[in-house]
Motif scaffolding. Structure first.
Motif, PDB file in Angstrom:
ATOM      1  N   CYS A  15       0.773   8.243  -6.049  1.00 17.62           N
ATOM      2  CA  CYS A  15       1.038   8.218  -4.607  1.00 17.62           C
ATOM      3  C   CYS A  15       1.584   6.859  -4.202  1.00 17.62           C
ATOM      4  CB  CYS A  15      -0.258   8.507  -3.856  1.00 17.62           C
ATOM      5  SG  CYS A  15      -0.103   8.258  -2.083  1.00 17.62           S
ATOM      6  N   HIS A  16       2.723   6.863  -3.520  1.00 15.21           N
ATOM      7  CA  HIS A  16       3.285   5.626  -2.974  1.00 15.21           C
ATOM      8  C   HIS A  16       2.841   5.481  -1.526  1.00 15.21           C
ATOM      9  CE1 HIS A  16       6.091   6.075  -6.405  1.00 15.21           C
ATOM     10  NE2 HIS A  16       6.120   4.760  -6.363  1.00 15.21           N
ATOM     11  N   VAL A  17       2.204   4.377  -1.217  1.00 12.95           N
ATOM     12  CA  VAL A  17       1.726   4.113   0.141  1.00 12.95           C
ATOM     13  C   VAL A  17       2.511   2.938   0.720  1.00 12.95           C
ATOM     14  CG1 VAL A  17      -0.291   3.542   1.544  1.00 12.95           C
ATOM     15  CG2 VAL A  17      -0.592   4.787  -0.607  1.00 12.95           C
ATOM     16  N   TYR A  95      17.581  -3.445  -9.800  1.00 16.28           N
ATOM     17  CA  TYR A  95      16.232  -3.389 -10.371  1.00 16.28           C
ATOM     18  C   TYR A  95      15.213  -3.392  -9.235  1.00 16.28           C
ATOM     19  CZ  TYR A  95      16.291  -8.468  -9.518  1.00 16.28           C
ATOM     20  OH  TYR A  95      16.390  -9.691  -8.931  1.00 16.28           O
ATOM     21  N   GLN A  96      14.048  -2.850  -9.535  1.00 15.91           N
ATOM     22  CA  GLN A  96      12.945  -2.842  -8.584  1.00 15.91           C
ATOM     23  C   GLN A  96      11.916  -3.846  -9.074  1.00 15.91           C
ATOM     24  OE1 GLN A  96      10.305   0.507  -8.982  1.00 15.91           O
ATOM     25  NE2 GLN A  96       9.648   0.460  -6.837  1.00 15.91           N
ATOM     26  N   ILE A  97      11.372  -4.657  -8.160  1.00  9.61           N
ATOM     27  CA  ILE A  97      10.290  -5.558  -8.550  1.00  9.61           C
ATOM     28  C   ILE A  97       8.978  -4.792  -8.404  1.00  9.61           C
ATOM     29  CG2 ILE A  97       9.150  -7.774  -8.177  1.00  9.61           C
ATOM     30  CD1 ILE A  97      11.733  -8.840  -6.990  1.00  9.61           C
ATOM     31  N   ALA A 123      -3.652   0.810  -9.699  1.00 12.75           N
ATOM     32  CA  ALA A 123      -2.665   0.870  -8.613  1.00 12.75           C
ATOM     33  C   ALA A 123      -1.927  -0.458  -8.615  1.00 12.75           C
ATOM     34  CB  ALA A 123      -3.335   1.132  -7.275  1.00 12.75           C
ATOM     35  N   HIS A 124      -0.648  -0.409  -8.297  1.00 11.97           N
ATOM     36  CA  HIS A 124       0.130  -1.655  -8.345  1.00 11.97           C
ATOM     37  C   HIS A 124       0.969  -1.856  -7.096  1.00 11.97           C
ATOM     38  CE1 HIS A 124       2.672   1.410 -10.420  1.00 11.97           C
ATOM     39  NE2 HIS A 124       3.611   0.867  -9.669  1.00 11.97           N
ATOM     40  N   LEU A 125       1.393  -3.094  -6.952  1.00  8.87           N
ATOM     41  CA  LEU A 125       2.184  -3.503  -5.791  1.00  8.87           C
ATOM     42  C   LEU A 125       3.649  -3.480  -6.199  1.00  8.87           C
ATOM     43  CD1 LEU A 125       1.633  -4.619  -2.920  1.00  8.87           C
ATOM     44  CD2 LEU A 125       1.287  -6.863  -3.950  1.00  8.87           C
ATOM     45  N   GLU A 126       4.507  -2.944  -5.354  1.00  7.77           N
ATOM     46  CA  GLU A 126       5.942  -2.931  -5.673  1.00  7.77           C
ATOM     47  C   GLU A 126       6.743  -2.785  -4.391  1.00  7.77           C
ATOM     48  OE1 GLU A 126       6.201   0.451  -8.321  1.00  7.77           O
ATOM     49  OE2 GLU A 126       6.627   1.828  -6.679  1.00  7.77           O
ATOM     50  N   GLU A 127       8.064  -2.965  -4.522  1.00  8.64           N
ATOM     51  CA  GLU A 127       8.920  -2.826  -3.341  1.00  8.64           C
ATOM     52  C   GLU A 127       9.524  -1.435  -3.301  1.00  8.64           C
ATOM     53  OE1 GLU A 127      12.435  -5.280  -3.546  1.00  8.64           O
ATOM     54  OE2 GLU A 127      12.568  -5.056  -5.709  1.00  8.64           O
ATOM     55  N   VAL A 151       2.005   0.286  -2.263  1.00 10.74           N
ATOM     56  CA  VAL A 151       0.992   0.323  -3.308  1.00 10.74           C
ATOM     57  C   VAL A 151       1.145   1.683  -3.968  1.00 10.74           C
ATOM     58  CG1 VAL A 151      -1.472   0.593  -3.722  1.00 10.74           C
ATOM     59  CG2 VAL A 151      -0.659  -1.348  -2.422  1.00 10.74           C
ATOM     60  N   GLU A 152       1.367   1.693  -5.281  1.00 13.67           N
ATOM     61  CA  GLU A 152       1.455   2.962  -5.996  1.00 13.67           C
ATOM     62  C   GLU A 152       0.128   3.228  -6.684  1.00 13.67           C
ATOM     63  OE1 GLU A 152       4.782   3.644  -8.692  1.00 13.67           O
ATOM     64  OE2 GLU A 152       3.662   5.237  -9.702  1.00 13.67           O
ATOM     65  N   ILE A 153      -0.511   4.321  -6.287  1.00 18.03           N
ATOM     66  CA  ILE A 153      -1.851   4.663  -6.790  1.00 18.03           C
ATOM     67  C   ILE A 153      -1.720   5.755  -7.852  1.00 18.03           C
ATOM     68  CG2 ILE A 153      -4.135   5.523  -6.147  1.00 18.03           C
ATOM     69  CD1 ILE A 153      -3.395   4.598  -3.227  1.00 18.03           C
TER      70      ILE A 153
HETATM   71 MN    MN Z   1       6.719   3.447  -8.010  1.00 17.91          MN
END
Ligand code: MN
Length: 475
Positions: A15-17, A95-97, A123-127, A151-153
């Motif tokens: 899930c992308h939040v 590219y995506q960070i 879960a990680h942080l990304e743009e 935040v991708e869970i």
């Molecule tokens: Mn993602």
């Protein structure tokens, strides 16, 4: 005769939040592009212009920590960013960070209303990337969303039915909105779900090949897509064919998933450490502060109120967070039960829907309301009348007793006063027949006599006290 094979579905959900920070993850432009024209909230960092240098947004890190705590997760004090390369018109940098190897949020879990727990892998942080829209043969790029913190869970494959998949996504939405890290506007894609589904024969100890359905943005479409995939994959396996590992799209209109592309592997993205952002070292105090400030989560409300209010009422009220907060603020279980009843019978009644936008009555007003009812100074009808007046702009600042008096709904409980009124009624010629009938054993005429006393008192007498006095006098 061949026996029908029973398949067990196994489902994991990503899930992308979108985080509701003021500015973007790596630039200082406005992160809230609602009602703004396309490409108006974009900086050179989001365009990926040569020479740009991303700077990490502190608040986004705080929100990620808070999201992690809401997921009952370990917070990794040290995390790192990576570059994930791919080409797409909504990603001018190429590219995506993101965080692949060292995410900020570690293992945790989400507890569903049923009590079962779905584990969180990390879960990680990304743009976020920009958005493409396709209009009459043209494709338009809007980069307002490029660089929005996400935040991708990533859940573990702990989900085993379409209904459970829906419950998980709904609960995740509740948890994230209660934590206050996202606007949670599903219609505008604030939370998007990618669902991995495989099926395997009940007897098998190996998981089947999975298909991923991308970019679902409602709980209902998650449920429907999973239902569809279970059927599609069962049919394939039933015919002796294989499920292909691939990414599929979902159409709400047709109710079907369709193949989009074969699934990429991590190496396809040429991941590398992000050289422009140093490793993130969190001070433990940041985690402590966020933990101390974390609002009450849905699971805590359930633990507190399910026994008192019943789980059905709790699930309804959880959709209206301010009501739940108010009940907790009362800090009195008996009062909470009566007020919850007013919330669901009065405030959630269709004709009063507009009141939900108003300020709620104060703790004192509500506790006084319950106290007056307990002392028989207010009937349950009187209670509702006073409660509604709490939302009246002319009345809402007044205390409960004042409002009750102005409405004339305070019940008379003074026994001497009541006795005087009862005597007056019993002396009236028109009640003589009823008194005789009651004495002759006609139990139900007591209602008529109580009614006469109520009338005499202009509705202020406490009816059960009146009945007691009448019975004593007529014995
Ligand atoms: Mn993602």
């Amino acid at each position: 005769m061949t026996e029908k094979v029973k398949y067990i579905p196994t489902i994991g959900i990503e899930c992308h939040v979108q985080l509701c920070t003021k500015t973007k993850l790596f630039s200082e432009v406005d992160n809230d592009a609602r009602q703004k024209s396309p490409n108006s909230c974009v900086s050179p960092v989001d365009y990926g212009l040569p020479g740009m240098l991303p700077r990490l947004n502190k608040m986004a890190v705080r929100y990620a920590v808070r999201a992690g705590l809401a997921l009952n997760s370990e917070i990794n004090l040290q995390s790192r960013f990576d570059r994930k390369h791919y080409f797409y018109p909504d990603l001018p940098k190429g590219y995506q960070i993101t965080q692949l190897f060292h995410p900020i949020i570690g293992a945790g879990y989400v507890e569903l209303p049923s009590g079962s727990k779905i584990r969180i892998e990390h879960a990680h942080l990304e743009e976020d990337a920009g958005k493409l829209s396709h209009e009459s043969g043209d494709s338009l790029v809007d980069l307002n969303r490029a660089g929005t913190p996400l935040v991708e869970i990533v859940s573990m494959p702990d989900i085993h039915s379409a209904v459970e998949a829906r419950e998980y996504t709904k609960e995740l939405w509740r948890v994230m909105t209660y934590a206050g890290v996202t606007f949670g506007d599903l219609y505008n894609g604030n939370m998007r779900f990618d669902v991995n589904i495989s099926i395997a024969p009940e007897s098998s100890d190996k998981l089947g090949t999975r298909a991923e359905v991308k970019n679902l943005n409602s709980f209902r479409s998650v449920e429907r897509a999973v239902e569809y995939e279970i059927k599609r994959q069962s049919k394939l396996l039933g015919k002796g064919e294989k499920v292909v590992q691939e990414t599929r799209g979902w159409s709400d209109a047709t109710g079907e998933t369709t193949s989009q592309r074969s699934k990429e592997e991590a190496q396809d993205y040429r991941y590398m450490p992000e050289p422009d952002i140093p490793p993130l070292n969190l001070r433990p105090e940041v985690v402590d502060e966020e933990r101390a400030n974390l609002p009450i989560m849905p699971a805590e409300y359930r633990a507190k109120f399910n026994d008192i209010l019943g789980s059905d009422t709790v699930e309804i009220l959880l959709d209206y967070r301010p009501l739940m907060e108010k009940l907790a603020e009362l800090d009195d279980n008996k009062a909470a039960k009566k007020i919850a009843n007013l919330f669901s019978s009065v405030l959630l009644a269709e004709e009063n829907a507009s009141l939900l936008n108003d300020e709620l009555p104060s703790k004192e007003q509500l506790l006084d309301l319950v106290a007056m009812n307990e002392k028989n100074e207010l009937s349950s009808t009187g209670m509702k009348e006073v409660f509604l007046k709490f939302f009246d702009p002319e009345m809402h600042y007044k205390d409960t007793l004042t409002i009750a008096k102005e409405l004339g709904v305070v019940q008379e409980n003074n026994l001497e006063e009541l006795e005087k009124i009862v005597d007056a009624v019993l002396a009236k010629p028109e009640t003589q027949q009823a008194q005789a009938d009651f004495k002759a054993g006609q139990e139900k005429v007591i209602g008529f006599l109580v009614g006469q006393v109520m009338k005499e008192s202009h509705g202020k007498a406490n009816p059960s006290a009146v009945q007691d006095i009448l019975r004593k006098k007529l014995q």
